[in-house]
Design a protein around this motif. Structure first.
Motif, PDB file in Angstrom:
ATOM      1  N   GLU A  22      -6.371 -12.133  12.951  1.00  0.00           N
ATOM      2  CA  GLU A  22      -6.684 -12.974  13.774  1.00  0.00           C
ATOM      3  C   GLU A  22      -5.188 -13.203  14.940  1.00  0.00           C
ATOM      4  O   GLU A  22      -5.660 -13.436  16.193  1.00  0.00           O
ATOM      5  CB  GLU A  22      -6.857 -14.444  13.228  1.00  0.00           C
ATOM      6  CG  GLU A  22      -7.078 -15.527  14.342  1.00  0.00           C
ATOM      7  CD  GLU A  22      -8.288 -15.224  15.177  1.00  0.00           C
ATOM      8  OE1 GLU A  22      -8.085 -15.753  16.406  1.00  0.00           O
ATOM      9  OE2 GLU A  22      -9.185 -14.636  14.868  1.00  0.00           O
ATOM     10  N   THR A  23      -4.090 -12.910  14.452  1.00  0.00           N
ATOM     11  CA  THR A  23      -2.972 -13.095  15.371  1.00  0.00           C
ATOM     12  C   THR A  23      -2.830 -11.939  16.336  1.00  0.00           C
ATOM     13  O   THR A  23      -2.583 -12.198  17.603  1.00  0.00           O
ATOM     14  CB  THR A  23      -1.641 -13.180  14.571  1.00  0.00           C
ATOM     15  OG1 THR A  23      -1.604 -12.122  13.728  1.00  0.00           O
ATOM     16  CG2 THR A  23      -1.346 -14.356  13.811  1.00  0.00           C
ATOM     17  N   TRP A  25      -5.735 -10.367  17.293  1.00  0.00           N
ATOM     18  CA  TRP A  25      -6.635 -10.501  18.102  1.00  0.00           C
ATOM     19  C   TRP A  25      -6.472 -11.566  19.525  1.00  0.00           C
ATOM     20  O   TRP A  25      -6.817 -11.326  20.510  1.00  0.00           O
ATOM     21  CB  TRP A  25      -8.037 -11.104  17.356  1.00  0.00           C
ATOM     22  CG  TRP A  25      -9.386 -11.563  18.130  1.00  0.00           C
ATOM     23  CD1 TRP A  25      -9.928 -12.814  17.873  1.00  0.00           C
ATOM     24  CD2 TRP A  25     -10.052 -10.887  18.917  1.00  0.00           C
ATOM     25  NE1 TRP A  25     -11.017 -12.740  18.638  1.00  0.00           N
ATOM     26  CE2 TRP A  25     -11.201 -11.796  19.307  1.00  0.00           C
ATOM     27  CE3 TRP A  25      -9.822  -9.572  19.684  1.00  0.00           C
ATOM     28  CZ2 TRP A  25     -11.986 -11.216  20.352  1.00  0.00           C
ATOM     29  CZ3 TRP A  25     -10.517  -9.139  20.400  1.00  0.00           C
ATOM     30  CH2 TRP A  25     -11.880 -10.033  21.075  1.00  0.00           C
ATOM     31  N   GLN A  26      -5.588 -12.672  18.811  1.00  0.00           N
ATOM     32  CA  GLN A  26      -5.190 -13.691  19.970  1.00  0.00           C
ATOM     33  C   GLN A  26      -4.395 -12.899  21.043  1.00  0.00           C
ATOM     34  O   GLN A  26      -4.511 -13.041  22.345  1.00  0.00           O
ATOM     35  CB  GLN A  26      -4.647 -14.636  19.298  1.00  0.00           C
ATOM     36  CG  GLN A  26      -5.216 -15.565  18.625  1.00  0.00           C
ATOM     37  CD  GLN A  26      -4.591 -16.532  17.786  1.00  0.00           C
ATOM     38  OE1 GLN A  26      -3.292 -16.726  18.025  1.00  0.00           O
ATOM     39  NE2 GLN A  26      -5.140 -17.343  16.971  1.00  0.00           N
ATOM     40  N   ASN A  27      -3.524 -11.962  20.698  1.00  0.00           N
ATOM     41  CA  ASN A  27      -2.570 -11.285  21.427  1.00  0.00           C
ATOM     42  C   ASN A  27      -3.430 -10.273  22.331  1.00  0.00           C
ATOM     43  O   ASN A  27      -3.031  -9.953  23.615  1.00  0.00           O
ATOM     44  CB  ASN A  27      -1.507 -10.333  20.737  1.00  0.00           C
ATOM     45  CG  ASN A  27      -0.472 -11.279  20.185  1.00  0.00           C
ATOM     46  OD1 ASN A  27      -0.178 -12.501  20.642  1.00  0.00           O
ATOM     47  ND2 ASN A  27       0.140 -11.037  18.974  1.00  0.00           N
ATOM     48  N   ARG A  29      -6.521 -10.540  23.477  1.00  0.00           N
ATOM     49  CA  ARG A  29      -7.069 -11.325  24.708  1.00  0.00           C
ATOM     50  C   ARG A  29      -6.156 -11.613  25.620  1.00  0.00           C
ATOM     51  O   ARG A  29      -6.508 -11.325  26.657  1.00  0.00           O
ATOM     52  CB  ARG A  29      -7.507 -12.625  24.094  1.00  0.00           C
ATOM     53  CG  ARG A  29      -8.743 -12.721  23.086  1.00  0.00           C
ATOM     54  CD  ARG A  29      -9.022 -13.950  22.915  1.00  0.00           C
ATOM     55  NE  ARG A  29     -10.064 -13.935  21.718  1.00  0.00           N
ATOM     56  CZ  ARG A  29      -9.762 -14.593  20.665  1.00  0.00           C
ATOM     57  NH1 ARG A  29      -9.163 -15.795  20.528  1.00  0.00           N
ATOM     58  NH2 ARG A  29     -10.655 -14.573  19.634  1.00  0.00           N
TER      59      ARG A  29
END
Length: 134
Positions: A22-23, A25-27, A29
């Motif tokens: 998830e971390t 994936w946030q980056n 984006r």
């Protein structure tokens, strides 16, 4: 999954098929949104040759141990019809103008590395012949 009008998640996926935490994936984006700014500025499609790399994939290809790629904060890219130096200069200008986030910017013979580490880092890894031509 579509990230921006011109980038999707698949373009940033690790080449070994590893999943994205998830971390990461946030980056990704955030990184995609920055590349969208560059694409709009250049008016040309951007080919992401390397985005997220799993630790294992990064090791196999000889990437740096603490590579921004393993955090989902980096991309290696090419723009058809433009020399890497031209793309590099465009990113530098957009960073200076506050249009793109500060980060790492590396020049290579066939591609440009851009990352969103948040601090300035610049390097030139072009061959001696390419450096003479610039």
């Amino acid at each position: 999954m579509i990230l921006t009008p011109h980038f999707n998640k698949k373009e940033f996926a690790s080449r070994d098929g590893a999943g994205m935490p998830e971390t990461v994936w946030q980056n990704i984006r955030i990184l995609a949104s920055q590349l969208e700014v560059l694409r709009s500025h250049l008016g040309k499609p951007i080919n992401v040759t390397s985005g997220f790399r799993s630790e294992a994939h990064n090791y196999r290809i000889g990437g740096k141990k603490n590579s921004q790629h393993t955090l989902g904060k980096a991309s290696d890219l090419q723009v058809k019809g433009l020399k890497p130096k031209t793309v590099y200069k465009a990113i530098e200008k957009l960073i200076e103008e506050g249009e793109m986030l500060q980060g790492g910017l590396g020049l290579y013979d066939t591609f440009v590395h851009y990352d969103i580490r948040g601090t300035e880092a610049r390097w030139d890894n072009t061959s001696k012949d390419e450096q003479k031509a610039v």
